[in-house]
Scaffold this motif. Structure first.
Motif, PDB file in Angstrom:
ATOM      1  N   GLN A 149     -33.483  29.267 -15.793  1.00 48.44           N
ATOM      2  CA  GLN A 149     -32.853  30.139 -16.775  1.00 48.44           C
ATOM      3  C   GLN A 149     -31.650  30.887 -16.189  1.00 48.44           C
ATOM      4  O   GLN A 149     -30.694  31.180 -16.898  1.00 48.44           O
ATOM      5  CB  GLN A 149     -33.883  31.141 -17.319  1.00 48.44           C
ATOM      6  N   LEU A 150     -31.690  31.202 -14.900  1.00 47.88           N
ATOM      7  CA  LEU A 150     -30.522  31.837 -14.269  1.00 47.88           C
ATOM      8  C   LEU A 150     -29.318  30.910 -14.375  1.00 47.88           C
ATOM      9  O   LEU A 150     -28.204  31.355 -14.709  1.00 47.88           O
ATOM     10  CB  LEU A 150     -30.831  32.158 -12.804  1.00 47.88           C
ATOM     11  N   ARG A 151     -29.520  29.640 -14.103  1.00 50.03           N
ATOM     12  CA  ARG A 151     -28.422  28.681 -14.256  1.00 50.03           C
ATOM     13  C   ARG A 151     -28.008  28.567 -15.728  1.00 50.03           C
ATOM     14  O   ARG A 151     -26.814  28.503 -16.040  1.00 50.03           O
ATOM     15  CB  ARG A 151     -28.860  27.315 -13.718  1.00 50.03           C
ATOM     16  N   ALA A 152     -28.986  28.534 -16.605  1.00 50.43           N
ATOM     17  CA  ALA A 152     -28.677  28.401 -18.031  1.00 50.43           C
ATOM     18  C   ALA A 152     -27.872  29.596 -18.554  1.00 50.43           C
ATOM     19  O   ALA A 152     -27.083  29.462 -19.494  1.00 50.43           O
ATOM     20  CB  ALA A 152     -29.977  28.261 -18.834  1.00 50.43           C
ATOM     21  N   HIS A 153     -28.062  30.760 -17.927  1.00 50.34           N
ATOM     22  CA  HIS A 153     -27.325  31.954 -18.353  1.00 50.34           C
ATOM     23  C   HIS A 153     -26.039  32.146 -17.549  1.00 50.34           C
ATOM     24  O   HIS A 153     -25.421  33.212 -17.615  1.00 50.34           O
ATOM     25  CB  HIS A 153     -28.212  33.195 -18.232  1.00 50.34           C
ATOM     26  N   GLY A 154     -25.652  31.134 -16.784  1.00 49.08           N
ATOM     27  CA  GLY A 154     -24.340  31.158 -16.158  1.00 49.08           C
ATOM     28  C   GLY A 154     -24.282  31.634 -14.730  1.00 49.08           C
ATOM     29  O   GLY A 154     -23.184  31.761 -14.166  1.00 49.08           O
ATOM     30  N   TYR A 155     -25.426  31.873 -14.119  1.00 47.79           N
ATOM     31  CA  TYR A 155     -25.394  32.315 -12.723  1.00 47.79           C
ATOM     32  C   TYR A 155     -25.032  31.114 -11.842  1.00 47.79           C
ATOM     33  O   TYR A 155     -25.662  30.066 -11.902  1.00 47.79           O
ATOM     34  CB  TYR A 155     -26.756  32.871 -12.312  1.00 47.79           C
TER      35      TYR A 155
ATOM     36  N   VAL B  17     -34.705  38.530   4.734  1.00 49.83           N
ATOM     37  CA  VAL B  17     -33.795  37.918   3.771  1.00 49.83           C
ATOM     38  C   VAL B  17     -33.126  39.018   2.947  1.00 49.83           C
ATOM     39  O   VAL B  17     -33.805  39.801   2.280  1.00 49.83           O
ATOM     40  CB  VAL B  17     -34.553  36.958   2.830  1.00 49.83           C
ATOM     41  N   ALA B  18     -31.801  39.065   3.008  1.00 51.22           N
ATOM     42  CA  ALA B  18     -31.052  39.999   2.167  1.00 51.22           C
ATOM     43  C   ALA B  18     -30.721  39.307   0.844  1.00 51.22           C
ATOM     44  O   ALA B  18     -30.599  38.083   0.779  1.00 51.22           O
ATOM     45  CB  ALA B  18     -29.780  40.430   2.882  1.00 51.22           C
ATOM     46  N   HIS B  19     -30.589  40.095  -0.193  1.00 53.57           N
ATOM     47  CA  HIS B  19     -30.314  39.501  -1.509  1.00 53.57           C
ATOM     48  C   HIS B  19     -29.495  40.465  -2.368  1.00 53.57           C
ATOM     49  O   HIS B  19     -29.441  41.672  -2.089  1.00 53.57           O
ATOM     50  CB  HIS B  19     -31.629  39.169  -2.217  1.00 53.57           C
ATOM     51  N   HIS B  20     -28.892  39.900  -3.404  1.00 50.16           N
ATOM     52  CA  HIS B  20     -28.176  40.730  -4.387  1.00 50.16           C
ATOM     53  C   HIS B  20     -29.056  41.031  -5.598  1.00 50.16           C
ATOM     54  O   HIS B  20     -28.850  42.027  -6.290  1.00 50.16           O
ATOM     55  CB  HIS B  20     -26.899  40.015  -4.832  1.00 50.16           C
ATOM     56  N   GLY B  21     -29.987  40.144  -5.865  1.00 46.72           N
ATOM     57  CA  GLY B  21     -30.903  40.329  -6.985  1.00 46.72           C
ATOM     58  C   GLY B  21     -32.242  39.694  -6.653  1.00 46.72           C
ATOM     59  O   GLY B  21     -32.310  38.705  -5.921  1.00 46.72           O
TER      60      GLY B  21
ATOM     61  N   VAL C 143     -28.907  38.426 -14.788  1.00 44.12           N
ATOM     62  CA  VAL C 143     -27.502  37.991 -14.825  1.00 44.12           C
ATOM     63  C   VAL C 143     -26.617  39.119 -15.341  1.00 44.12           C
ATOM     64  O   VAL C 143     -25.533  39.381 -14.796  1.00 44.12           O
ATOM     65  CB  VAL C 143     -27.362  36.723 -15.693  1.00 44.12           C
ATOM     66  N   ALA C 144     -27.071  39.804 -16.378  1.00 49.04           N
ATOM     67  CA  ALA C 144     -26.289  40.922 -16.927  1.00 49.04           C
ATOM     68  C   ALA C 144     -26.189  42.066 -15.922  1.00 49.04           C
ATOM     69  O   ALA C 144     -25.112  42.656 -15.733  1.00 49.04           O
ATOM     70  CB  ALA C 144     -26.933  41.412 -18.223  1.00 49.04           C
ATOM     71  N   ASP C 145     -27.280  42.383 -15.252  1.00 50.01           N
ATOM     72  CA  ASP C 145     -27.263  43.476 -14.265  1.00 50.01           C
ATOM     73  C   ASP C 145     -26.349  43.142 -13.087  1.00 50.01           C
ATOM     74  O   ASP C 145     -25.624  44.003 -12.576  1.00 50.01           O
ATOM     75  CB  ASP C 145     -28.683  43.749 -13.760  1.00 50.01           C
ATOM     76  N   LEU C 146     -26.375  41.893 -12.634  1.00 48.93           N
ATOM     77  CA  LEU C 146     -25.516  41.492 -11.521  1.00 48.93           C
ATOM     78  C   LEU C 146     -24.049  41.575 -11.905  1.00 48.93           C
ATOM     79  O   LEU C 146     -23.185  41.861 -11.065  1.00 48.93           O
ATOM     80  CB  LEU C 146     -25.856  40.068 -11.074  1.00 48.93           C
ATOM     81  N   ALA C 147     -23.765  41.356 -13.185  1.00 46.83           N
ATOM     82  CA  ALA C 147     -22.376  41.399 -13.659  1.00 46.83           C
ATOM     83  C   ALA C 147     -21.979  42.791 -14.134  1.00 46.83           C
ATOM     84  O   ALA C 147     -20.825  42.999 -14.546  1.00 46.83           O
ATOM     85  CB  ALA C 147     -22.194  40.387 -14.794  1.00 46.83           C
TER      86      ALA C 147
END
Length: 415
Positions: free
Chosen positions: A15-21, A96-100, A308-312
């Motif tokens: 779903q992350l890919r489907a939402h454009g990530y 492991v560091a991450h953005h989300g 995806v919205a929060d990351l953007a």
């Protein structure tokens, strides 16, 4: 980063890919196999004679090309985390560091609280668990199943079909009563007994008996004793949240989320599947976890859109509470449910006669006048779709009203 390599993690990556990530993704899961379909673990896998190498291809979910570049770390546990610094430490020492973050670590099987040796005692959570148990289910052995929820009943049905002498110990009055209510439980109990299962209801397991470092039975709270060659503990599951300790989160029963599956108390972190505890915008009441197969996919759609919205730095889409759905097959009877039977205050027959479930029955579970759920027994797919539509319509209409406020002192009429 996706913590949890089972169905919830897989569906969220899709779903992350489907939402454009388009960024990188890493999936960390403690199971050694690619994501498998769990429902057959307590049904077909137990009845099959197929080996692990033959079973895995049939049970493993197809990997979509859109997620082929995701890095997978199988057989690896998340050990601890610092969500404020956005880092997760793995059991092999890697940080492991991450953005989300996607919290999808699911559940682990609850065990009896005892010091009795583990030999002779079994649980089912993974396909490996099923294969280990299956090797012990031989005709004539005494198999005692502790717990008559969906999984316990499915194991009991499979063991009975294999010729085992099956006894089911349950604290309530019958099979799956906590999930489908007293009326339908009372219907299912004689069906299972006709297939050879013996119930010991209203009973609690006391002391377990061991011989030669192996569990060989136990005493019930009424003083009676049960001898067993195999004891299967099917007494529920617990959320795998220990690695989130220390982040000032509400982990009372899974990770508390808002209605967009955002983990409360954290940023850029969402939870999916049966570890997520989220509110029902229609039925109201306390936030709760939903331990059904379809919940993984339903919550993944919401969580991925939110992350995806929060990351953007954008507003997340309007949240829609997923409608639970479930099914099981027992003794040639198929139960299909949609909605939340446990939220009902009354139960009514909508179709058929509970005295003849093989002819087809539909039960409606009402919260006051709101149709909160329907469970069908042996009805064709077009009737199941009909009732699914009724529940969806009822929830849609009710979503425009204030959330239902339950009366905590009122019990369901069939209890």
């Amino acid at each position: 980063m996706v913590a949890g390599g089972s169905l919830g993690g897989l569906r969220t990556v899709e779903q992350l890919r489907a939402h454009g990530y388009t960024g990188s993704m890493r999936i960390v899961g403690d199971e050694r196999h690619l994501p498998c379909n769990r429902p057959p673990s307590s049904k077909g896998v137990l009845s099959s004679t197929a080996s692990l190498s033959e079973t895995l291809p049939e049970s493993t979910f197809r990997q979509r090309t859109s997620t082929a570049d995701a890095q997978r770390s199988l057989g690896t546990k998340t050990f601890c985390s610092n969500l404020a610094d956005r880092v997760v430490e793995l059991d092999k020492g890697e940080t492991v560091a991450h953005h989300g973050l996607v919290v999808a670590t699911g559940l682990f099987a609850r065990r009896l609280d005892t010091c009795t040796p583990a030999a002779g005692r079994f649980v089912i959570r993974t396909i490996d668990d099923s294969l280990v148990l299956r090797a012990r289910l031989r005709p004539g052995i005494r198999a005692v199943i502790v717990g008559a929820g969906f999984i316990g009943c499915e194991i009991a049905a499979a063991a009975t079909a294999l010729g085992c002498q099956v006894t089911i110990v349950e604290g309530s009055s019958g099979p799956m009563e906590n999930s489908i209510g007293r009326k339908l439980s009372d219907t299912m109990k004689p069906l299972m007994e006709d297939y050879g299962g013996e119930f010991r209801t209203g009973r609690v397991v006391g002391l377990l008996t061991a011989l030669d470092q192996r569990c060989v039975g136990f005493t019930l709270d009424d003083g009676s004793q049960l001898a067993a060659d195999v004891v299967v503990e099917s007494i529920g599951s617990l959320p795998n949240v220990e690695w989130l300790d220390g982040n000032n989160l509400d982990l009372t029963d899974g990770g508390l989320c808002d209605d967009s599956m955002r983990v409360r108390g954290a940023t850029r972190a969402v939870a999916v599947g049966d570890i997520a505890r989220f509110p029902d915008q229609v039925l109201g009441g306390d936030a709760r976890r939903v331990e059904h197969w379809a919940t993984a996919g339903d919550t993944a759609k919401i969580a991925a859109a939110t992350l995806v919205a929060d990351l953007a730095g954008q507003a997340s889409p309007a949240a829609v509470t997923p409608t639970p759905s479930f099914w099981t097959e027992l003794c040639e009877v198929r139960l299909v449910g949609v909605g939340s039977p446990g939220a009902a205050t009354s139960v009514r027959e909508l179709e058929g006669d509970l005295g003849h479930p093989a002819r087809g029955v539909a039960l409606g579970y009402f919260r006051e006048e709101l149709l909160a759920a329907v469970v069908t027994v042996t009805l064709p797919s077009n009737r199941q779709l009909h009732y699914r539509g009724l529940v969806a319509t009822a929830r849609e209409l009710a979503s425009n009203l204030p959330a239902f406020q339950p009366n905590p002192t009122r019990k369901r009429e069939d209890q």
